[in-house]
Design a protein around this motif. Structure first.
Motif, PDB file in Angstrom:
ATOM      1  N   LYS A 203     130.881  34.865 -40.131  1.00 31.08           N
ATOM      2  CA  LYS A 203     130.256  34.672 -41.443  1.00 31.08           C
ATOM      3  C   LYS A 203     131.188  33.898 -42.373  1.00 31.08           C
ATOM      4  N   LYS A 204     132.475  34.215 -42.315  1.00 30.85           N
ATOM      5  CA  LYS A 204     133.451  33.488 -43.150  1.00 30.85           C
ATOM      6  C   LYS A 204     133.531  32.022 -42.738  1.00 30.85           C
ATOM      7  N   GLU A 205     133.453  31.773 -41.427  1.00 28.14           N
ATOM      8  CA  GLU A 205     133.436  30.391 -40.925  1.00 28.14           C
ATOM      9  C   GLU A 205     132.193  29.657 -41.429  1.00 28.14           C
ATOM     10  N   ALA A 206     131.042  30.340 -41.380  1.00 28.76           N
ATOM     11  CA  ALA A 206     129.788  29.740 -41.846  1.00 28.76           C
ATOM     12  C   ALA A 206     129.877  29.422 -43.336  1.00 28.76           C
ATOM     13  N   LEU A 207     130.474  30.327 -44.098  1.00 32.58           N
ATOM     14  CA  LEU A 207     130.649  30.103 -45.534  1.00 32.58           C
ATOM     15  C   LEU A 207     131.542  28.887 -45.773  1.00 32.58           C
ATOM     16  N   LYS A 208     132.599  28.783 -45.008  1.00 32.66           N
ATOM     17  CA  LYS A 208     133.518  27.648 -45.128  1.00 32.66           C
ATOM     18  C   LYS A 208     132.775  26.343 -44.809  1.00 32.66           C
ATOM     19  N   ALA A 209     131.986  26.347 -43.727  1.00 26.13           N
ATOM     20  CA  ALA A 209     131.209  25.162 -43.340  1.00 26.13           C
ATOM     21  C   ALA A 209     130.225  24.782 -44.447  1.00 26.13           C
ATOM     22  N   ALA A 210     129.570  25.788 -45.016  1.00 25.56           N
ATOM     23  CA  ALA A 210     128.624  25.530 -46.114  1.00 25.56           C
ATOM     24  C   ALA A 210     129.369  24.939 -47.306  1.00 25.56           C
ATOM     25  N   GLY A 211     130.550  25.472 -47.610  1.00 28.85           N
ATOM     26  CA  GLY A 211     131.355  24.960 -48.726  1.00 28.85           C
ATOM     27  C   GLY A 211     131.715  23.502 -48.533  1.00 28.85           C
ATOM     28  N   GLU A 212     132.096  23.147 -47.307  1.00 32.33           N
ATOM     29  CA  GLU A 212     132.433  21.750 -47.011  1.00 32.33           C
ATOM     30  C   GLU A 212     131.195  20.857 -47.131  1.00 32.33           C
ATOM     31  N   TYR A 213     130.069  21.345 -46.654  1.00 28.46           N
ATOM     32  CA  TYR A 213     128.822  20.583 -46.732  1.00 28.46           C
ATOM     33  C   TYR A 213     128.406  20.370 -48.191  1.00 28.46           C
ATOM     34  N   LEU A 214     128.645  21.372 -49.020  1.00 26.92           N
ATOM     35  CA  LEU A 214     128.268  21.274 -50.436  1.00 26.92           C
ATOM     36  C   LEU A 214     129.030  20.160 -51.147  1.00 26.92           C
ATOM     37  N   GLU A 215     130.213  19.811 -50.639  1.00 25.69           N
ATOM     38  CA  GLU A 215     130.985  18.699 -51.215  1.00 25.69           C
ATOM     39  C   GLU A 215     130.178  17.399 -51.143  1.00 25.69           C
ATOM     40  N   LYS A 216     129.301  17.293 -50.156  1.00 23.93           N
ATOM     41  CA  LYS A 216     128.465  16.092 -49.996  1.00 23.93           C
ATOM     42  C   LYS A 216     127.074  16.297 -50.612  1.00 23.93           C
ATOM     43  N   LEU A 217     126.535  17.510 -50.437  1.00 27.84           N
ATOM     44  CA  LEU A 217     125.164  17.769 -50.879  1.00 27.84           C
ATOM     45  C   LEU A 217     125.029  17.702 -52.402  1.00 27.84           C
ATOM     46  N   ILE A 218     125.957  18.298 -53.134  1.00 27.17           N
ATOM     47  CA  ILE A 218     125.829  18.346 -54.602  1.00 27.17           C
ATOM     48  C   ILE A 218     125.811  16.936 -55.204  1.00 27.17           C
ATOM     49  N   PRO A 219     126.763  16.050 -54.849  1.00 26.49           N
ATOM     50  CA  PRO A 219     126.662  14.681 -55.385  1.00 26.49           C
ATOM     51  C   PRO A 219     125.400  13.962 -54.901  1.00 26.49           C
ATOM     52  N   GLY A 220     124.970  14.263 -53.669  1.00 21.92           N
ATOM     53  CA  GLY A 220     123.740  13.658 -53.152  1.00 21.92           C
ATOM     54  C   GLY A 220     122.537  14.047 -53.997  1.00 21.92           C
ATOM     55  N   ILE A 221     122.478  15.315 -54.375  1.00 20.60           N
ATOM     56  CA  ILE A 221     121.375  15.778 -55.230  1.00 20.60           C
ATOM     57  C   ILE A 221     121.452  15.088 -56.593  1.00 20.60           C
ATOM     58  N   GLY A 222     122.670  14.887 -57.095  1.00 19.63           N
ATOM     59  CA  GLY A 222     122.834  14.153 -58.357  1.00 19.63           C
ATOM     60  C   GLY A 222     122.268  12.747 -58.261  1.00 19.63           C
TER      61      GLY A 222
ATOM     62  N   ASP B 258     116.264  19.437 -46.951  1.00 22.37           N
ATOM     63  CA  ASP B 258     116.644  20.034 -45.663  1.00 22.37           C
ATOM     64  C   ASP B 258     118.044  20.635 -45.754  1.00 22.37           C
ATOM     65  N   GLY B 259     118.957  19.894 -46.388  1.00 18.80           N
ATOM     66  CA  GLY B 259     120.327  20.387 -46.574  1.00 18.80           C
ATOM     67  C   GLY B 259     120.355  21.627 -47.437  1.00 18.80           C
TER      68      GLY B 259
ATOM     69  N   ASP C 162     128.305  27.326 -57.783  1.00 19.60           N
ATOM     70  CA  ASP C 162     128.838  28.689 -57.682  1.00 19.60           C
ATOM     71  C   ASP C 162     129.176  29.026 -56.238  1.00 19.60           C
ATOM     72  N   LEU C 163     128.266  28.675 -55.345  1.00 14.35           N
ATOM     73  CA  LEU C 163     128.481  28.969 -53.927  1.00 14.35           C
ATOM     74  C   LEU C 163     129.688  28.201 -53.393  1.00 14.35           C
ATOM     75  N   LYS C 164     129.830  26.966 -53.847  1.00 18.08           N
ATOM     76  CA  LYS C 164     130.990  26.159 -53.422  1.00 18.08           C
ATOM     77  C   LYS C 164     132.290  26.824 -53.881  1.00 18.08           C
ATOM     78  N   GLU C 165     132.283  27.322 -55.125  1.00 19.75           N
ATOM     79  CA  GLU C 165     133.457  28.051 -55.654  1.00 19.75           C
ATOM     80  C   GLU C 165     133.745  29.302 -54.827  1.00 19.75           C
ATOM     81  N   ALA C 166     132.668  30.037 -54.521  1.00 19.03           N
ATOM     82  CA  ALA C 166     132.820  31.276 -53.762  1.00 19.03           C
ATOM     83  C   ALA C 166     133.335  30.999 -52.346  1.00 19.03           C
ATOM     84  N   ALA C 167     133.036  29.813 -51.825  1.00 19.41           N
ATOM     85  CA  ALA C 167     133.454  29.461 -50.468  1.00 19.41           C
ATOM     86  C   ALA C 167     134.955  29.137 -50.397  1.00 19.41           C
ATOM     87  N   ARG C 168     135.549  28.839 -51.544  1.00 21.87           N
ATOM     88  CA  ARG C 168     136.975  28.454 -51.563  1.00 21.87           C
ATOM     89  C   ARG C 168     137.861  29.619 -51.246  1.00 21.87           C
TER      90      ARG C 168
END
Length: 122
Positions: A13-32, A55-56, A116-122
């Motif tokens: 679960k911690k690995e999945a959270l880390k992966a999601a956090g890394e993905y959010l680095e791309k998804l958030i600017p993409g949504i912008g 989808d992301g 928030d989720l990206k912060e929590a993933a750190r």
């Protein structure tokens, strides 16, 4: 035996959270970028880009739902019911092709949650 299975699950679960956090680095600017396109800077591929962003977003929410017990919930400021309501509204706006409404929901409800989720993933 039981403890190691639980420990392993927590690690996954911690690995999945880390992966999601890394993905959010791309998804958030993409949504912008998507929000800019939806507000009048539409490109020929905006609809496809929107689908990729959604989808992301769905993938991240799926991960979030499975790992809430390892997320630092202090960092998540969005109530689950609130987020679900916003996502239902987003789905309707997408179905009805209401670009301005899609952009507003993404900016006001979705991106703050993702940050928030990206912060929590750190």
């Amino acid at each position: 035996m039981e403890a190691t299975v639980m420990d392993h699950l927590q690690e996954e679960k911690k690995e999945a959270l880390k992966a999601a956090g890394e993905y959010l680095e791309k998804l958030i600017p993409g949504i912008g970028t998507l929000c800019g396109e939806l507000r009048g800077d539409r490109q020929p591929d905006t609809d496809e880009f929107q689908k990729q962003c959604i989808d992301g977003l769905n993938w991240v929410i799926e991960i979030y739902n499975r790992i809430t017990d390892v997320v630092d919930m202090e960092k998540i400021h969005t109530e689950k019911q609130e987020l679900n309501a916003s996502l239902m509204e987003l789905g309707a706006a997408i179905r009805d092709k209401e670009d301005e409404k899609i952009a507003r929901i993404l900016e006001e409800a979705v991106v703050p949650f993702l940050n928030d989720l990206k912060e929590a993933a750190r």
